[in-house]
Design a protein around this motif. Structure first.
Motif, PDB file in Angstrom:
ATOM      1  N   SER A 109      27.814  34.898  15.228  1.00  0.00           N
ATOM      2  CA  SER A 109      26.807  34.981  16.284  1.00  0.00           C
ATOM      3  C   SER A 109      27.359  35.677  17.518  1.00  0.00           C
ATOM      4  CB  SER A 109      26.304  33.577  16.643  1.00  0.00           C
ATOM      5  OG  SER A 109      25.717  32.943  15.526  1.00  0.00           O
ATOM      6  N   GLU A 110      28.636  35.421  17.825  1.00  0.00           N
ATOM      7  CA  GLU A 110      29.243  36.094  18.977  1.00  0.00           C
ATOM      8  C   GLU A 110      29.346  37.600  18.742  1.00  0.00           C
ATOM      9  OE1 GLU A 110      32.924  34.173  19.653  1.00  0.00           O
ATOM     10  OE2 GLU A 110      32.039  32.345  20.509  1.00  0.00           O
ATOM     11  N   ARG A 111      29.712  37.974  17.516  1.00  0.00           N
ATOM     12  CA  ARG A 111      29.770  39.408  17.214  1.00  0.00           C
ATOM     13  C   ARG A 111      28.375  40.037  17.283  1.00  0.00           C
ATOM     14  NH1 ARG A 111      33.608  37.702  13.282  1.00  0.00           N
ATOM     15  NH2 ARG A 111      31.975  37.727  11.671  1.00  0.00           N
ATOM     16  N   GLN A 112      27.381  39.315  16.777  1.00  0.00           N
ATOM     17  CA  GLN A 112      26.015  39.819  16.868  1.00  0.00           C
ATOM     18  C   GLN A 112      25.570  39.953  18.321  1.00  0.00           C
ATOM     19  OE1 GLN A 112      25.617  41.081  13.676  1.00  0.00           O
ATOM     20  NE2 GLN A 112      23.482  40.512  13.996  1.00  0.00           N
ATOM     21  N   LEU A 113      25.973  38.995  19.142  1.00  0.00           N
ATOM     22  CA  LEU A 113      25.636  39.067  20.563  1.00  0.00           C
ATOM     23  C   LEU A 113      26.308  40.265  21.221  1.00  0.00           C
ATOM     24  CD1 LEU A 113      24.351  37.877  23.092  1.00  0.00           C
ATOM     25  CD2 LEU A 113      26.349  36.375  23.327  1.00  0.00           C
ATOM     26  N   SER A 114      27.562  40.508  20.856  1.00  0.00           N
ATOM     27  CA  SER A 114      28.266  41.666  21.415  1.00  0.00           C
ATOM     28  C   SER A 114      27.597  42.967  20.979  1.00  0.00           C
ATOM     29  CB  SER A 114      29.729  41.644  20.975  1.00  0.00           C
ATOM     30  OG  SER A 114      30.413  42.782  21.444  1.00  0.00           O
ATOM     31  N   THR A 115      27.186  43.024  19.702  1.00  0.00           N
ATOM     32  CA  THR A 115      26.501  44.217  19.205  1.00  0.00           C
ATOM     33  C   THR A 115      25.164  44.417  19.900  1.00  0.00           C
ATOM     34  OG1 THR A 115      27.568  43.945  17.044  1.00  0.00           O
ATOM     35  CG2 THR A 115      25.608  45.353  17.152  1.00  0.00           C
ATOM     36  N   ALA A 116      24.417  43.325  20.071  1.00  0.00           N
ATOM     37  CA  ALA A 116      23.120  43.419  20.743  1.00  0.00           C
ATOM     38  C   ALA A 116      23.279  43.837  22.200  1.00  0.00           C
ATOM     39  CB  ALA A 116      22.385  42.086  20.651  1.00  0.00           C
ATOM     40  N   LEU A 117      24.328  43.349  22.852  1.00  0.00           N
ATOM     41  CA  LEU A 117      24.568  43.737  24.239  1.00  0.00           C
ATOM     42  C   LEU A 117      24.908  45.225  24.337  1.00  0.00           C
ATOM     43  CD1 LEU A 117      24.815  42.844  27.172  1.00  0.00           C
ATOM     44  CD2 LEU A 117      27.217  42.239  26.727  1.00  0.00           C
ATOM     45  N   SER A 118      25.726  45.712  23.390  1.00  0.00           N
ATOM     46  CA  SER A 118      26.037  47.141  23.377  1.00  0.00           C
ATOM     47  C   SER A 118      24.777  47.972  23.110  1.00  0.00           C
ATOM     48  CB  SER A 118      27.096  47.440  22.317  1.00  0.00           C
ATOM     49  OG  SER A 118      28.290  46.742  22.591  1.00  0.00           O
ATOM     50  N   ALA A 119      23.933  47.480  22.181  1.00  0.00           N
ATOM     51  CA  ALA A 119      22.695  48.187  21.886  1.00  0.00           C
ATOM     52  C   ALA A 119      21.762  48.194  23.091  1.00  0.00           C
ATOM     53  CB  ALA A 119      21.996  47.548  20.682  1.00  0.00           C
ATOM     54  N   TYR A 120      21.761  47.109  23.851  1.00  0.00           N
ATOM     55  CA  TYR A 120      20.923  47.046  25.051  1.00  0.00           C
ATOM     56  C   TYR A 120      21.395  48.049  26.100  1.00  0.00           C
ATOM     57  CZ  TYR A 120      18.763  45.165  29.269  1.00  0.00           C
ATOM     58  OH  TYR A 120      18.071  45.023  30.446  1.00  0.00           O
ATOM     59  N   LYS A 121      22.709  48.138  26.296  1.00  0.00           N
ATOM     60  CA  LYS A 121      23.235  49.113  27.247  1.00  0.00           C
ATOM     61  C   LYS A 121      22.948  50.539  26.781  1.00  0.00           C
ATOM     62  CE  LYS A 121      26.951  46.137  28.962  1.00  0.00           C
ATOM     63  NZ  LYS A 121      28.410  45.966  29.101  1.00  0.00           N
ATOM     64  N   GLU A 122      23.063  50.772  25.464  1.00  0.00           N
ATOM     65  CA  GLU A 122      22.764  52.102  24.932  1.00  0.00           C
ATOM     66  C   GLU A 122      21.279  52.423  25.082  1.00  0.00           C
ATOM     67  OE1 GLU A 122      23.150  55.795  23.260  1.00  0.00           O
ATOM     68  OE2 GLU A 122      24.699  54.413  24.003  1.00  0.00           O
ATOM     69  N   ALA A 123      20.422  51.403  24.910  1.00  0.00           N
ATOM     70  CA  ALA A 123      18.991  51.623  25.087  1.00  0.00           C
ATOM     71  C   ALA A 123      18.670  51.987  26.531  1.00  0.00           C
ATOM     72  CB  ALA A 123      18.208  50.377  24.666  1.00  0.00           C
ATOM     73  N   GLN A 124      19.354  51.345  27.468  1.00  0.00           N
ATOM     74  CA  GLN A 124      19.144  51.695  28.869  1.00  0.00           C
ATOM     75  C   GLN A 124      19.583  53.131  29.141  1.00  0.00           C
ATOM     76  OE1 GLN A 124      21.328  48.458  30.785  1.00  0.00           O
ATOM     77  NE2 GLN A 124      19.386  47.551  31.445  1.00  0.00           N
ATOM     78  N   ALA A 125      20.742  53.509  28.586  1.00  0.00           N
ATOM     79  CA  ALA A 125      21.206  54.885  28.782  1.00  0.00           C
ATOM     80  C   ALA A 125      20.259  55.878  28.113  1.00  0.00           C
ATOM     81  CB  ALA A 125      22.625  55.036  28.229  1.00  0.00           C
ATOM     82  N   GLU A 126      19.779  55.536  26.908  1.00  0.00           N
ATOM     83  CA  GLU A 126      18.851  56.423  26.211  1.00  0.00           C
ATOM     84  C   GLU A 126      17.530  56.531  26.954  1.00  0.00           C
ATOM     85  OE1 GLU A 126      17.539  59.003  23.243  1.00  0.00           O
ATOM     86  OE2 GLU A 126      19.542  58.249  23.719  1.00  0.00           O
ATOM     87  N   ALA A 127      17.098  55.424  27.578  1.00  0.00           N
ATOM     88  CA  ALA A 127      15.865  55.459  28.361  1.00  0.00           C
ATOM     89  C   ALA A 127      16.000  56.399  29.544  1.00  0.00           C
ATOM     90  CB  ALA A 127      15.511  54.051  28.834  1.00  0.00           C
ATOM     91  N   ARG A 128      17.174  56.409  30.160  1.00  0.00           N
ATOM     92  CA  ARG A 128      17.385  57.348  31.261  1.00  0.00           C
ATOM     93  C   ARG A 128      17.393  58.786  30.757  1.00  0.00           C
ATOM     94  NH1 ARG A 128      20.883  53.126  32.971  1.00  0.00           N
ATOM     95  NH2 ARG A 128      22.632  54.067  31.865  1.00  0.00           N
ATOM     96  N   ARG A 129      17.919  58.990  29.541  1.00  0.00           N
ATOM     97  CA  ARG A 129      17.925  60.341  28.989  1.00  0.00           C
ATOM     98  C   ARG A 129      16.529  60.791  28.568  1.00  0.00           C
ATOM     99  NH1 ARG A 129      22.753  58.430  26.499  1.00  0.00           N
ATOM    100  NH2 ARG A 129      21.646  57.999  24.568  1.00  0.00           N
TER     101      ARG A 129
END
Length: 386
Positions: free
Chosen positions: A314-334
């Protein structure tokens, strides 16, 4: 004195009569086919294009839909892209489709400006909107498609928007309104794309966070219920203790054997026997605690391993989801696209249409072609009859 005057009048009137008679003979000699296909259309075109047709002004603007470049381009792609800004082809295509849609017409005509600009009484009835009672919404849309064009270049990504109207101000105003609504559309598309991508990433992050929290709570509840922090560490400590007890047991047994061999009457022999019995019972108790049944550390270790693995996953999944969230924010800006105007809507100072002389000559040439084809057909029909 009258004779010379009359003679002079007759002399001056003879050329006029000759010209008149020549023209009459020429017209009488014309075939109805030539008159119907050449002369009449040319006269009508001369009347319409020369005197009746309203002047049409064309306002032109140029724009490009841009968005920040994607960071996953190769170095060669970055060089070919020409910098950090690239054309947004999807948004550009959407804008072109929008400019030719009913929604664009309805948006810029909310106050009736377009209808008034294209349908006022100063325009020749055949050119203006609403002639012969054609004033429905569908008629206005068809008229709109004939007055507004948007052409893009696949190589430069620049779109040229042209608007035709019957006065310079209305052509420029309609062009400007279309550009403004295009900017609104691109902003809405960008905002929607950003919201969708971020909302999905937020949902996944919230789910991963809840799973990690549930796994941590389950592990904590197990520790409180079983009274252990880590069965493996406690089992390791128990094994070390059993090892020490076994060393003591071996030492006591060795000492007892030596005393029984060399000093069988020694007073320490009963003490050593008692000590050996206590050590054996303690070793048995420690062994039973480690692997003796349902309440032992070995049985608790299985459940503990399951809970710990679930928590780590679950911790690894949380880390992956957090990275995906940050990437989604960056992609939204792009994904933030915008309309950049290269040239503002122009205010034409001269009418572009109608091209009067060209249109009249074109009608005349087309009439000649039609007359020639029809004449050849008639000759062929007559020969076939003969």
């Amino acid at each position: 004195m009258a004779e010379p005057g009359r003679a002079h009048g007759e002399a001056t009137g003879e050329p006029t009569d000759v010209v008149r008679r020549s023209l009459l003979q020429w017209f009488r000699g014309l075939s109805p086919l030539f008159a119907g296909l050449v002369i009449v259309p040319t006269l009508l075109a001369s009347l319409y294009f020369g005197f009746l047709a309203s002047e049409v002004y064309v306002s032109e603007s140029r724009y490009i839909v841009r968005s920040p470049s994607k960071p996953n381009l190769s170095p060669l792609g970055m060089v070919l892209s020409g910098g950090n800004i690239v054309g947004a082809s999807e948004e550009s295509e959407a804008v072109i489709k929008f400019l030719g849609s009913r929604q664009a017409l309805e948006t810029i005509n909310q106050d009736g400006y377009v209808t008034r600009a294209w349908g006022n009484g100063s325009i020749f009835w055949f050119d203006r909107f609403g002639y012969l009672g054609k004033d429905t919404g569908e008629d206005l849309f068809e008229y709109f498609l004939g007055k507004v064009t948007a052409n893009d270049s696949s190589s430069t990504m620049v779109t040229v928007l042209t608007v035709k109207s019957f006065d310079p101000q209305s052509a420029q105003t309609i062009n400007r309104r279309l550009l403004e609504q295009s900017e609104v559309l691109v902003n809405e598309l960008s905002d929607r794309a950003r919201r969708d991508s971020i909302a999905f990433a937020e949902t996944e992050l919230a789910r991963a966070r809840q799973d990690a929290q549930n796994a941590a709570l389950a592990l904590a509840a197990f520790r409180n219920r079983e009274g252990v922090i880590d069965p493996e560490l406690q089992a390791s400590a128990g094994l070390q203790m059993i090892g020490k007890l076994q060393d003591q047991l071996i030492a006591s047994q060795t000492q007892l054997l030596q005393m029984q061999t060399y000093t069988p009457q020694a007073s320490q022999i009963p003490y050593l026997r008692t000590q050996i019995s206590n050590l054996e019972r303690e070793i048995a108790a420690q062994t039973a605690q480690l692997a003796g049944g349902r309440g032992s550390l070995s049985s608790a270790s299985v459940r503990f391993q399951e809970l710990r693995l679930a928590s780590e996953y679950s911790e690894r999944q949380l880390s992956t989801a957090l990275s995906a969230y940050k990437e989604a924010q960056a992609e939204a800006r792009r994904k933030q696209a915008y309309v950049e105007r290269i040239s503002e809507p122009s205010l034409p100072d001269d009418a572009a249409y109608p091209r009067r002389l060209r249109s009249i000559l074109g009608t005349f040439v087309l009439g000649l072609l039609a007359w020639g084809v029809a004449s050849m057909l008639l000759v062929g029909v007559r020969e076939h009859r003969d």
